[in-house]
Scaffold this motif. Structure first.
Motif, mmCIF file in Angstrom:
data_model
loop_
_atom_site.group_PDB
_atom_site.id
_atom_site.type_symbol
_atom_site.label_atom_id
_atom_site.label_comp_id
_atom_site.label_asym_id
_atom_site.label_seq_id
_atom_site.Cartn_x
_atom_site.Cartn_y
_atom_site.Cartn_z
ATOM 1 N N LEU A 82 0.833 -1.204 0.000
ATOM 2 C CA LEU A 82 0.000 0.000 0.000
ATOM 3 C C LEU A 82 0.870 1.257 0.000
ATOM 4 O O LEU A 82 0.661 2.172 -0.807
ATOM 5 C CB LEU A 82 -0.909 -0.011 1.227
ATOM 6 N N ALA A 83 1.857 1.286 0.900
ATOM 7 C CA ALA A 83 2.759 2.445 0.969
ATOM 8 C C ALA A 83 3.521 2.609 -0.338
ATOM 9 O O ALA A 83 3.650 3.739 -0.863
ATOM 10 C CB ALA A 83 3.723 2.279 2.137
ATOM 11 N N ASP A 84 4.015 1.518 -0.885
ATOM 12 C CA ASP A 84 4.779 1.584 -2.133
ATOM 13 C C ASP A 84 3.937 2.133 -3.284
ATOM 14 O O ASP A 84 4.383 3.002 -4.043
ATOM 15 C CB ASP A 84 5.305 0.194 -2.514
ATOM 16 N N GLU A 85 2.722 1.606 -3.431
ATOM 17 C CA GLU A 85 1.867 2.004 -4.556
ATOM 18 C C GLU A 85 1.473 3.476 -4.470
ATOM 19 O O GLU A 85 1.532 4.210 -5.466
ATOM 20 C CB GLU A 85 0.612 1.131 -4.604
ATOM 21 N N PRO A 87 -11.718 -4.558 16.027
ATOM 22 C CA PRO A 87 -10.677 -5.180 16.857
ATOM 23 C C PRO A 87 -9.929 -4.131 17.666
ATOM 24 O O PRO A 87 -10.023 -2.933 17.399
ATOM 25 C CB PRO A 87 -9.751 -5.820 15.819
ATOM 26 N N THR A 88 -9.183 -4.575 18.641
ATOM 27 C CA THR A 88 -8.281 -3.674 19.353
ATOM 28 C C THR A 88 -7.127 -3.301 18.412
ATOM 29 O O THR A 88 -6.918 -3.944 17.376
ATOM 30 C CB THR A 88 -7.698 -4.343 20.599
ATOM 31 N N LYS A 89 -6.390 -2.264 18.788
ATOM 32 C CA LYS A 89 -5.253 -1.872 17.961
ATOM 33 C C LYS A 89 -4.232 -3.007 17.881
ATOM 34 O O LYS A 89 -3.689 -3.280 16.805
ATOM 35 C CB LYS A 89 -4.594 -0.601 18.506
ATOM 36 N N SER A 90 -3.980 -3.668 19.010
ATOM 37 C CA SER A 90 -2.995 -4.749 19.017
ATOM 38 C C SER A 90 -3.424 -5.897 18.111
ATOM 39 O O SER A 90 -2.600 -6.493 17.408
ATOM 40 C CB SER A 90 -2.753 -5.244 20.444
ATOM 41 N N LEU A 91 -4.721 -6.212 18.090
ATOM 42 C CA LEU A 91 -5.209 -7.281 17.223
ATOM 43 C C LEU A 91 -5.131 -6.861 15.758
ATOM 44 O O LEU A 91 -4.790 -7.665 14.883
ATOM 45 C CB LEU A 91 -6.644 -7.655 17.594
ATOM 46 N N PHE A 92 -5.442 -5.608 15.485
ATOM 47 C CA PHE A 92 -5.352 -5.094 14.117
ATOM 48 C C PHE A 92 -3.913 -5.217 13.600
ATOM 49 O O PHE A 92 -3.679 -5.677 12.480
ATOM 50 C CB PHE A 92 -5.812 -3.641 14.090
ATOM 51 N N LEU A 93 -2.940 -4.841 14.443
ATOM 52 C CA LEU A 93 -1.534 -4.950 14.046
ATOM 53 C C LEU A 93 -1.127 -6.407 13.865
ATOM 54 O O LEU A 93 -0.344 -6.739 12.972
ATOM 55 C CB LEU A 93 -0.635 -4.277 15.080
ATOM 56 N N LYS A 94 -1.684 -7.278 14.710
ATOM 57 C CA LYS A 94 -1.393 -8.703 14.580
ATOM 58 C C LYS A 94 -1.888 -9.238 13.248
ATOM 59 O O LYS A 94 -1.214 -10.048 12.597
ATOM 60 C CB LYS A 94 -2.036 -9.469 15.742
ATOM 61 N N ARG A 95 -3.072 -8.780 12.833
ATOM 62 C CA ARG A 95 -3.611 -9.208 11.545
ATOM 63 C C ARG A 95 -2.751 -8.702 10.388
ATOM 64 O O ARG A 95 -2.678 -9.347 9.331
ATOM 65 C CB ARG A 95 -5.051 -8.716 11.394
ATOM 66 N N LEU A 96 -2.122 -7.550 10.578
ATOM 67 C CA LEU A 96 -1.220 -7.019 9.560
ATOM 68 C C LEU A 96 0.122 -7.755 9.549
ATOM 69 O O LEU A 96 0.925 -7.572 8.639
ATOM 70 C CB LEU A 96 -0.973 -5.525 9.790
ATOM 71 N N LYS A 97 0.371 -8.551 10.612
ATOM 72 C CA LYS A 97 1.596 -9.337 10.749
ATOM 73 C C LYS A 97 2.833 -8.444 10.778
ATOM 74 O O LYS A 97 3.856 -8.738 10.153
ATOM 75 C CB LYS A 97 1.689 -10.388 9.644
ATOM 76 N N LEU A 98 2.710 -7.341 11.522
ATOM 77 C CA LEU A 98 3.807 -6.400 11.685
ATOM 78 C C LEU A 98 3.860 -5.950 13.135
ATOM 79 O O LEU A 98 2.840 -5.915 13.823
ATOM 80 C CB LEU A 98 3.601 -5.170 10.792
ATOM 81 N N LEU A 127 -7.240 -4.027 4.008
ATOM 82 C CA LEU A 127 -7.214 -3.316 5.289
ATOM 83 C C LEU A 127 -8.614 -3.181 5.868
ATOM 84 O O LEU A 127 -8.814 -3.321 7.073
ATOM 85 C CB LEU A 127 -6.588 -1.936 5.123
ATOM 86 N N ILE A 128 -9.587 -2.914 5.013
ATOM 87 C CA ILE A 128 -10.975 -2.838 5.480
ATOM 88 C C ILE A 128 -11.391 -4.184 6.064
ATOM 89 O O ILE A 128 -12.011 -4.246 7.132
ATOM 90 C CB ILE A 128 -11.922 -2.432 4.333
ATOM 91 N N ARG A 129 -11.017 -5.269 5.400
ATOM 92 C CA ARG A 129 -11.388 -6.602 5.879
ATOM 93 C C ARG A 129 -10.725 -6.919 7.215
ATOM 94 O O ARG A 129 -11.298 -7.623 8.050
ATOM 95 C CB ARG A 129 -11.029 -7.659 4.825
ATOM 96 N N HIS A 130 -9.528 -6.392 7.434
ATOM 97 C CA HIS A 130 -8.840 -6.617 8.707
ATOM 98 C C HIS A 130 -9.559 -5.926 9.875
ATOM 99 O O HIS A 130 -9.288 -6.226 11.037
ATOM 100 C CB HIS A 130 -7.403 -6.116 8.637
ATOM 101 N N LEU A 131 -10.482 -5.026 9.571
ATOM 102 C CA LEU A 131 -11.248 -4.359 10.618
ATOM 103 C C LEU A 131 -12.425 -5.198 11.092
ATOM 104 O O LEU A 131 -13.140 -4.801 12.011
ATOM 105 C CB LEU A 131 -11.742 -2.992 10.125
ATOM 106 N N GLY A 132 -12.626 -6.359 10.477
ATOM 107 C CA GLY A 132 -13.633 -7.284 10.992
ATOM 108 C C GLY A 132 -14.809 -7.517 10.070
ATOM 109 O O GLY A 132 -15.027 -6.792 9.098
ATOM 110 N N VAL A 133 -15.589 -8.538 10.407
ATOM 111 C CA VAL A 133 -16.721 -8.967 9.579
ATOM 112 C C VAL A 133 -17.763 -7.861 9.439
ATOM 113 O O VAL A 133 -18.387 -7.707 8.383
ATOM 114 C CB VAL A 133 -17.374 -10.229 10.186
ATOM 115 N N ALA A 134 -17.954 -7.071 10.478
ATOM 116 C CA ALA A 134 -18.985 -6.023 10.433
ATOM 117 C C ALA A 134 -18.662 -4.952 9.399
ATOM 118 O O ALA A 134 -19.554 -4.187 9.005
ATOM 119 C CB ALA A 134 -19.144 -5.375 11.812
#
Length: 213
Positions: free
Chosen positions: A16-19, A162-173, A50-57
């Motif tokens: 995303l950052a690169d593009e 999700p919490t911020k920590s879970l969001f970052l975990k989903r990003l694997k960073l 990224l939107i999907r990483h914010l959850g099913v809702a």
């Protein structure tokens, strides 16, 4: 197949950052500035994971956003650049149609604005909430243009984030790497959003349109 998907997912924020940095570099070029629709939509597509990483809702938001990007891609079959798209619809007097590419482009721009603010707020927050950054971004960008039913649906979805920590975990960073990539994206998006605003403000027929929808 599953392995390929996982590999792409692991580097989504880097991609995303690169593009978007490539788009920003193009806007900083001394050559006449134009934005090819294909390159623009290619970058915009990377927001969906990224939107999907914010959850099913948030699935409804991802579907709507993806559909809008697809419509801009379709417009790219008959014109090459965002400038051509806007100028053609002004000339044909179709800019105010509900399905116009110009109208959809504004909504895509606002989606990018929202993620820019989410990133800014996430980096600035010392807590573990992703809901507060998303809520702040929504109120600044989309809230004024949404009706009561949509606002209520968004308010309900916010509580499932999700919490911020879970969001970052989903990003694997880790947090440090995530924030570096977020800042790169914010800097690039700031230039791109200002450029898109100028597309409308520089055309008298489109100025009022930008404020209304």
């Amino acid at each position: 197949m599953a392995t390929v998907v996982k590999r792409k997912d692991e580097r989504i924020l880097t991609r995303l950052a690169d593009e978007f940095e490539q788009l920003a570099a193009q806007l900083n070029s001394p050559a006449p500035i134009t934005m090819e629709i294909g390159k623009f939509t290619q970058a915009c597509r990377l927001v969906s994971p990224l939107i999907r990483h914010l959850g099913v809702a948030m699935k409804f938001a991802d579907i709507e956003y993806s559909d809008m990007v697809s419509e801009i891609e379709k417009a790219g079959m008959s014109v090459n650049t965002l400038e051509d798209l806007l100028d053609r619809e002004i000339q044909q007097n179709t800019i105010k149609r509900h399905s116009s590419g110009s109208r959809i482009l504004i909504r895509v721009k606002r989606s990018l604005e929202m993620f820019k603010i989410i990133f800014e707020q996430t980096m600035a927050s010392s807590g573990n909430s992703i809901m507060d950054p998303v809520k702040t971004a929504y109120k600044q960008v989309f809230y004024p243009y949404h009706g009561w039913a949509t606002r209520k649906a968004v308010a309900g979805a916010l509580h499932t984030l999700p919490t911020k920590s879970l969001f970052l975990k989903r990003l694997k960073l880790d947090e440090a790497s995530t924030f570096v990539l977020m800042q790169r994206t914010v800097t690039a998006l700031d230039l791109l959003i200002r450029y898109m605003d100028n597309l409308f403000h520089s055309r008298e027929s489109a100025q009022e349109f930008l404020r209304l929808i």
